[in-house]
Scaffold this active site. Structure first.
Site, PDB file in Angstrom:
ATOM      1  N   GLY A   1       0.841  -1.197   0.000  1.00  0.00           N
ATOM      2  CA  GLY A   1       0.000   0.000   0.000  1.00  0.00           C
ATOM      3  C   GLY A   1       0.866   1.233   0.000  1.00  0.00           C
ATOM      4  O   GLY A   1       2.070   1.144   0.264  1.00  0.00           O
TER       5      GLY A   1
ATOM      6  N   TYR B   1       4.216  -3.170   2.304  1.00  0.00           N
ATOM      7  CA  TYR B   1       3.635  -2.461   3.453  1.00  0.00           C
ATOM      8  C   TYR B   1       3.107  -3.452   4.493  1.00  0.00           C
ATOM      9  O   TYR B   1       3.208  -3.212   5.703  1.00  0.00           O
ATOM     10  CB  TYR B   1       2.506  -1.538   2.964  1.00  0.00           C
ATOM     11  CG  TYR B   1       1.819  -0.770   4.072  1.00  0.00           C
ATOM     12  CD1 TYR B   1       2.474   0.258   4.742  1.00  0.00           C
ATOM     13  CD2 TYR B   1       0.514  -1.090   4.458  1.00  0.00           C
ATOM     14  CE1 TYR B   1       1.846   0.953   5.769  1.00  0.00           C
ATOM     15  CE2 TYR B   1      -0.125  -0.402   5.486  1.00  0.00           C
ATOM     16  CZ  TYR B   1       0.541   0.617   6.134  1.00  0.00           C
ATOM     17  OH  TYR B   1      -0.071   1.304   7.145  1.00  0.00           O
TER      18      TYR B   1
ATOM     19  N   GLU C   1       3.688 -11.293  -6.155  1.00  0.00           N
ATOM     20  CA  GLU C   1       2.495 -11.448  -6.989  1.00  0.00           C
ATOM     21  C   GLU C   1       2.690 -10.959  -8.427  1.00  0.00           C
ATOM     22  O   GLU C   1       1.880 -11.243  -9.284  1.00  0.00           O
ATOM     23  CB  GLU C   1       1.301 -10.723  -6.340  1.00  0.00           C
ATOM     24  CG  GLU C   1       1.376  -9.188  -6.313  1.00  0.00           C
ATOM     25  CD  GLU C   1       2.180  -8.623  -5.149  1.00  0.00           C
ATOM     26  OE1 GLU C   1       3.043  -9.348  -4.617  1.00  0.00           O
ATOM     27  OE2 GLU C   1       1.963  -7.457  -4.786  1.00  0.00           O
TER      28      GLU C   1
ATOM     29  N   ASP D   1     -16.790 -11.147 -22.690  1.00  0.00           N
ATOM     30  CA  ASP D   1     -17.147 -10.730 -21.337  1.00  0.00           C
ATOM     31  C   ASP D   1     -18.652 -10.665 -21.122  1.00  0.00           C
ATOM     32  O   ASP D   1     -19.183 -11.214 -20.163  1.00  0.00           O
ATOM     33  CB  ASP D   1     -16.534  -9.359 -21.019  1.00  0.00           C
ATOM     34  CG  ASP D   1     -15.060  -9.321 -21.347  1.00  0.00           C
ATOM     35  OD1 ASP D   1     -14.458 -10.409 -21.415  1.00  0.00           O
ATOM     36  OD2 ASP D   1     -14.519  -8.221 -21.541  1.00  0.00           O
TER      37      ASP D   1
END
Ligand code: XMP
Length: 513
Positions: A54, A81, A171, A227
């Site tokens: 963050g 963070y 990630e 989608d």
């Protein structure tokens, strides 16, 4: 019981990627704000907790902090963070600013166990750093498990409890072994079971959709793209005939698209489909408009006007289904006030009309395109829908790089159809993420027969990508490009030159507008 990972989001741009990595490892996860209290978290019964990165500093006045007791509910992994938070509440020292680090770094694993199981001690590992503050001194009960030159405390763990922190971002793709690290946390530390699948996503989303919609009528704008088709099929499975699908012929569609969509939907989905012809309305709304964002705004508003009219004609619909995906969300709105800037207002997120009367159902909002395709396959949609290249909501309007009219649309439609036909017959369609033609606002001189021509230029774009967030231009065999070019110039009246776009994203975007 299905294993569950709770991700607390402290506002990083990458939080959704954490969820994605966890899902790829087939473990269920949800993202929640850090304001959830301890009792709520205990009741949710996570098998593990991940604290995201963050933009804050633990020393900042309004920094979102955690209660130390959180660290005893389940195994915890703090990222960036998140790691600094663990250090801060456990008696370690977090240093503000000073050693900013952004980009690739080499770390050395000093303990190849649990989080770094499968790694070799002493071996350099490439990781992605993006931080201002750093952990200067680990808390007393913690031990360092990886280090780097610029960051001695690159990763730590609690000596006796399953609490871990990493300063880098496992990630992101720039940390090549990040997936392994996240899997180690899930399976070694949390003992999670890899049982979560697209099928499980469908089940839980269906329950959520039923709860949200109640007995209200729901409408869905179908564009024929992946989608909206998957969103429609999913909502239909959840609430059946409460759903009505509307296909709007905006006049901005590709050649024969309207007929194709009608056929596939009635045939494959068995969903009632209302086809609205609104070509003139869209052309009128777009007349004389050149600015891309203004085009999107007008198209978005006209869509809603048309939906409202149709909705009124089928009884009152309270909800509108949108096939919004996660990249649309990141690029269209500054998520949670974070650092991500608005790049384009994708109509299905940012361009909706203020004061519109529908509430939104967005079942795919947290997914990436390839995940949506898997969900579509699981729902039984045919490959011809699931494997389609993405097509933007504003359609060909944002591929005419000037004001839009019917004649320009017809020219572009023809060029685009030839382009896609040749790509298919060269067997390249599935290798390409997206391919399309654009009509450039320039004219060039040519010679056809003995005549001078002064005509339009068509640009061709084809890119490879995994999620639309980054993309590379596709290296066509030259003979394929040559064939496409000569067919377009010979068969499309008013075009005398074809150029190929060799820009990657970033710094270019996929669409030209
Ligand atoms: P860009 O051009 O932003 O495109 O690199 C990324 C992906 O998003 C699609 N795109 C849109 N989709 N409404 C949409 O529904 C839009 O306004 C829009 N603009 C771009 C684009 O086709 C690509 O797949």
């Amino acid at each position: 019981m299905t294993s569950r990972i709770l991700i607390l989001d402290f506002g990083a741009q990458y939080t959704q990627l954490i969820a994605r990595r966890v899902r790829e490892a087939r473990v269920y996860s949800e993202i929640h704000p850090p304001t959830r209290d301890l009792q709520w978290i205990r009741d949710w019964a996570p098998d593990g907790i991940i604290l995201s990165g963050g933009p804050s500093s633990v020393h900042g006045a309004d920094a979102p902090l955690i209660d130390k007791a959180l660290l005893d509910i389940a195994p915890v992994l703090g990222i960036c963070y998140g790691m600094q938070l663990i250090a801060h509440v456990s008696g370690g020292e977090v240093k503000r600013g000073g050693r900013r680090e952004y980009g690739r770094a080499e770390m050395t694993v000093t303990e190849a166990d649990t989080l770094f199981s499968g790694f070799d001690e002493g071996e350099p590992v490439t990781v992605w750093m993006s931080h201002g503050d750093h952990v200067e001194q680990p808390p007393p009960e913690f031990t360092v498990i990886a280090t780097s030159r610029s960051n001695p405390v690159t990763a730590f763990r609690h000596r006796s409890k399953p609490i871990f922190g990493v300063q880098f971002h496992p990630e992101v793709a720039h940390t090549p072994r990040g997936t392994e690290i996240i899997s180690n946390f899930l399976f070694e530390a949390c003992k999670a079971e890899p049982t979560w699948t697209a099928g499980a996503f469908i089940e839980s989303e269906m329950a959520r959709i039923r709860e949200q919609a109640g007995s209200a009528r729901v409408i869905c704008g179908l564009s024929g793209g992946v989608d909206s088709s998957v969103a429609a099929a999913l909502v239909h499975r959840a609430i059946g005939d409460q759903l009505t699908c509307i296909y709007v012929n905006t006049g901005l569609m590709r050649l024969h698209e309207t007929e194709q969509v009608e056929r596939t939907f009635r045939q494959h989905l068995g969903i009632e489909l209302i086809v609205m012809d609104a070509e003139q309305r869209f052309l009128d709304a777009l007349a004389g408009i050149e600015e891309p964002e203004e085009k999107r705004r007008r198209i978005g508003h006209t869509f809603i006007d048309v939906f409202e009219d149709v909705a009124a004609s089928i009884g009152d619909a309270e909800f509108l289904v949108q096939g919004t995906l996660y990249p649309d969300v990141i690029e269209s709105v500054s998520a949670k006030g974070g650092p991500s800037a608005t790049i384009k207002t994708h109509h299905n997120v940012g361009g909706l009309k203020p004061g519109m009367k529908f509430k939104l159902i967005e079942p795919l909002r947290e997914l990436f395109k390839d995940e949506v395709r898997n969900v579509g396959r699981e729902l039984g949609l045919p490959e011809e829908i699931v494997g389609r290249h993405p097509f933007p909501g504003p359609g060909l309007a944002i591929r005419i790089l000037s004001d839009v009219d019917r004649a320009k649309l017809d020219t572009l439609r023809e060029a685009d159809a030839i382009y896609l036909e040749e790509i298919r017959s060269a067997g390249l369609y599935d290798e390409i993420w997206q391919a399309f033609a654009v009509l450039l606002p320039v004219r060039s001189v040519g010679v056809m027969g003995d005549e001078r021509t002064y005509d339009n230029v068509v640009g061709l774009r084809a890119v490879t990508s995994t999620d639309g967030m980054t993309a590379d231009w596709f290296p066509f065999p030259p003979e394929v490009l040559g064939r496409i070019s000569s067919r377009i110039i010979n068969e499309v009246p008013g075009v005398n030159r074809v150029v190929y776009d060799v820009s990657s994203k970033p710094p270019a975007t996929i669409e030209w507008e």
